[in-house]
Design a protein around this motif. Structure first.
Motif, mmCIF file in Angstrom:
data_model
loop_
_atom_site.group_PDB
_atom_site.id
_atom_site.type_symbol
_atom_site.label_atom_id
_atom_site.label_comp_id
_atom_site.label_asym_id
_atom_site.label_seq_id
_atom_site.Cartn_x
_atom_site.Cartn_y
_atom_site.Cartn_z
ATOM 1 N N LYS A 42 0.813 -1.210 0.000
ATOM 2 C CA LYS A 42 0.000 0.000 0.000
ATOM 3 C C LYS A 42 0.848 1.264 0.000
ATOM 4 O O LYS A 42 0.366 2.337 -0.358
ATOM 5 C CB LYS A 42 -0.930 0.013 1.212
ATOM 6 C CG LYS A 42 -1.980 -1.082 1.196
ATOM 7 C CD LYS A 42 -2.922 -0.963 2.394
ATOM 8 C CE LYS A 42 -4.004 -2.038 2.337
ATOM 9 N NZ LYS A 42 -4.942 -1.942 3.496
ATOM 10 N N SER A 43 2.106 1.113 0.406
ATOM 11 C CA SER A 43 2.985 2.284 0.475
ATOM 12 C C SER A 43 4.406 1.893 0.073
ATOM 13 O O SER A 43 4.965 0.938 0.604
ATOM 14 C CB SER A 43 2.981 2.868 1.897
ATOM 15 O OG SER A 43 3.829 4.001 1.984
ATOM 16 N N GLU A 64 -3.514 -2.219 -4.644
ATOM 17 C CA GLU A 64 -3.898 -1.522 -3.422
ATOM 18 C C GLU A 64 -2.981 -0.346 -3.082
ATOM 19 O O GLU A 64 -3.104 0.243 -2.011
ATOM 20 C CB GLU A 64 -3.896 -2.511 -2.239
ATOM 21 C CG GLU A 64 -4.823 -3.696 -2.436
ATOM 22 C CD GLU A 64 -4.775 -4.651 -1.240
ATOM 23 O OE1 GLU A 64 -4.530 -4.191 -0.116
ATOM 24 O OE2 GLU A 64 -4.979 -5.862 -1.445
ATOM 25 N N GLN A 66 -1.372 3.030 -2.334
ATOM 26 C CA GLN A 66 -1.882 4.353 -1.996
ATOM 27 C C GLN A 66 -0.810 5.438 -2.066
ATOM 28 O O GLN A 66 -1.112 6.567 -2.436
ATOM 29 C CB GLN A 66 -2.499 4.334 -0.593
ATOM 30 C CG GLN A 66 -3.678 3.388 -0.449
ATOM 31 C CD GLN A 66 -4.224 3.364 0.960
ATOM 32 O OE1 GLN A 66 -3.841 4.153 1.817
ATOM 33 N NE2 GLN A 66 -5.143 2.429 1.224
ATOM 34 N N ASN A 67 0.426 5.093 -1.683
ATOM 35 C CA ASN A 67 1.509 6.076 -1.665
ATOM 36 C C ASN A 67 2.700 5.558 -2.454
ATOM 37 O O ASN A 67 3.191 4.454 -2.192
ATOM 38 C CB ASN A 67 1.955 6.362 -0.220
ATOM 39 C CG ASN A 67 0.816 6.851 0.655
ATOM 40 O OD1 ASN A 67 -0.035 7.613 0.210
ATOM 41 N ND2 ASN A 67 0.789 6.390 1.895
ATOM 42 N N THR A 88 -6.238 3.683 -6.747
ATOM 43 C CA THR A 88 -6.139 3.751 -5.286
ATOM 44 C C THR A 88 -5.108 4.778 -4.812
ATOM 45 O O THR A 88 -5.024 5.060 -3.613
ATOM 46 C CB THR A 88 -5.755 2.373 -4.713
ATOM 47 O OG1 THR A 88 -4.528 1.944 -5.305
ATOM 48 C CG2 THR A 88 -6.854 1.354 -4.983
ATOM 49 N N ARG A 90 -3.108 7.873 -3.563
ATOM 50 C CA ARG A 90 -3.410 9.115 -2.852
ATOM 51 C C ARG A 90 -2.229 10.084 -2.879
ATOM 52 O O ARG A 90 -2.415 11.293 -2.830
ATOM 53 C CB ARG A 90 -3.802 8.811 -1.404
ATOM 54 C CG ARG A 90 -5.174 8.162 -1.266
ATOM 55 C CD ARG A 90 -5.448 7.680 0.150
ATOM 56 N NE ARG A 90 -6.822 7.294 0.346
ATOM 57 C CZ ARG A 90 -7.362 6.157 -0.045
ATOM 58 N NH1 ARG A 90 -6.606 5.273 -0.684
ATOM 59 N NH2 ARG A 90 -8.635 5.881 0.162
ATOM 60 N N LYS A 113 -8.873 9.527 -6.211
ATOM 61 C CA LYS A 113 -8.521 9.608 -4.791
ATOM 62 C C LYS A 113 -7.198 10.333 -4.551
ATOM 63 O O LYS A 113 -6.804 10.526 -3.400
ATOM 64 C CB LYS A 113 -8.455 8.207 -4.185
ATOM 65 C CG LYS A 113 -9.786 7.465 -4.206
ATOM 66 C CD LYS A 113 -9.659 6.089 -3.574
ATOM 67 C CE LYS A 113 -11.001 5.351 -3.589
ATOM 68 N NZ LYS A 113 -10.885 3.993 -2.979
#
Length: 322
Positions: A42-43, A64, A66-67, A88, A90, A113
Motif C-alpha cells: 500500500k505504500s 492496493e 496508496q503512496n 487507489t 493518494r 482519490k
C-alpha cells in the motif's frame, strides 16, 4: 539510517508486506521489477536515495497502492502510463529526478482519490492533459521546473480542493486562466518564470484565503485591479519582471499581514501610496526599475529599506528630514 547497496530481488518473498519505506539512505541501482509481485503493498517510499534507470511499467500493477514516493533520485526515462491508472493512489511523488517525455492524455482520469501529485524539477514536456481535472481531490499539484508548454491549463479550475499549485519555470504562454472563482481554497500559487501575457484575473479578489502569489518573470501587463486589496491573508506577493503599468493600488494598504512585496522591473508610474505605511509586517519591499516619482514615504516600514529597493525610477526622492 545510512543504509547502502541495492534492493535484493528476493524481497519479493515477503508476500504479506504492506509497506516498504527505505527513504533517506544510499541505496543505488535500478528499481527491481520483482517489487511488483508484492501485491499487498500500500505504500512504497524509496525517496532520497541514488536509484537510477527507468521506472518499471509493472509499478502500475499494484492493486492496493496508496503512496508512491520516488522523489530525489536519479531516475530517468518516461513515467509509465500504467501508473496513472492506479485508482487507489493518494500520494504520487516523482519530483527531483531526470524524467522526460509527455504525460499520458488520460492523466488524472482514474486518479479520483489522489491528493498529492509532485512531478517538479524534471525534464517533462508537452501540455498538461485536460483529464487532470478528474483528479478532483488534489490538494497539492506541482509541475514546477520542467518544460511544459502550450496554453496555461484552464481545466485546473475544476480542482476545487486545490490548496497549493506550482507551475513555475515552464514554458506556458497565453493569459492566466480566470479560474479563481472556483479555486476558493487556494493558499499558494506560483506561475513565475513562464511566458504568460495579459492582465491579472479580474476575479483575483476572490482568493480569500491565499497567502502567497508569485507571478514574477512573465510578460503580464495592464493595471492592477484595486480588488487585490481584498486578499487580506496575503503574506507574499511577487509581480516583478513583468510589464505592469499604471499606479500602485492604494488598496495594497489593506494587506496588513504582507511580508514580501516585489513590484520591481515593471512600468509602474505615479507615487508610492502613503497607505503602504500601514504594512508594519513588510520585511522585503522592492519597486526598483519602474517609472515612479516624488517622495518615498518616510514612516515605518520604509525607514528599514535600502536605496536598492528604489533605484532606477523616473524621479523618486527621499523626503526631507527636519
Amino acid at each position: 539510517m545510512n543504509l547502502s547497496g541495492t534492493i535484493p530481488p528476493h524481497l519479493e518473498n515477503l508476500s504479506f508486506l504492506a509497506s516498504l519505506r527505505i527513504g533517506k539512505n544510499n541505496f543505488h541501482g535500478s528499481l527491481p521489477i520483482e517489487l511488483a509481485n508484492l501485491r499487498r503493498l500500500k505504500s512504497i517510499s524509496l525517496s532520497n536515495n541514488n536509484f537510477n534507470g527507468e521506472i518499471p511499467s509493472c509499478f502500475g500493477s499494484f492493486a492496493e497502492l496508496q503512496n508512491l514516493s520516488l522523489n530525489d533520485n536519479s531516475i530517468s526515462g518516461i513515467i509509465p502510463p500504467r501508473i496513472f491508472n492506479s485508482s487507489t493512489l493518494r500520494l504520487f511523488e516523482l519530483d527531483r529526478n531526470q524524467l522526460s517525455g509527455y504525460l499520458p492524455s488520460t492523466t488524472g482520469k482514474w486518479l479520483s482519490k489522489l491528493k498529492f501529485l509532485m512531478l517538479g524539477v524534471n525534464e517533462l514536456s508537452g501540455s498538461i492533459p485536460t483529464s487532470i481535472s478528474n483528479a478532483s481531490q488534489l490538494t497539492i499539484l506541482s509541475f514546477a521546473v520542467n518544460s511544459f508548454s502550450g496554453y496555461s491549463p484552464t481545466d485546473l479550475g475544476d480542482l476545487v480542493s486545490l490548496r497549493h499549485l506550482y507551475l513555475d519555470s515552464n514554458k506556458f504562454a497565453n493569459s492566466i486562466p480566470s479560474i479563481s472563482a472556483r479555486l476558493t481554497y487556494i493558499l499558494q500559487l506560483n506561475l513565475s518564470s513562464n511566458y504568460l501575457k495579459g492582465s491579472l484575473p479580474i476575479d483575483i479578489g476572490k482568493w480569500k484565503v491565499v497567502t502567497s502569489i508569485d507571478f514574477s518573470q512573465n510578460q503580464l501587463s495592464a493595471e492592477i485591479s484595486r480588488s487585490i486589496g481584498d486578499l487580506i491573508d496575503l503574506t507574499n506577493l511577487s509581480l516583478s519582471g513583468n510589464r505592469f503599468q499604471g499606479s500602485i493600488p492604494k488598496s495594497f494598504g489593506s494587506l496588513i499581514g504582507l511580508q514580501v512585496l516585489d513590484l520591481s522591473m515593471n512600468n509602474f508610474s505615479g507615487t508610492i501610496p502613503k497607505s503602504l505605511e500601514k504594512l508594519l509586517c513588510l520585511e522585503y519591499f522592492n519597486v526598483s526599475f519602474n517609472r515612479l516619482q516624488e517622495e518615498i514615504p518616510d514612516e515605518r516600514p520604509f525607514v528599514n529599506y535600502s536605496i536598492q529597493s528604489f533605484i532606477k525610477n523616473k524621479a523618486l526622492c527621499v523626503a526631507p528630514r527636519l
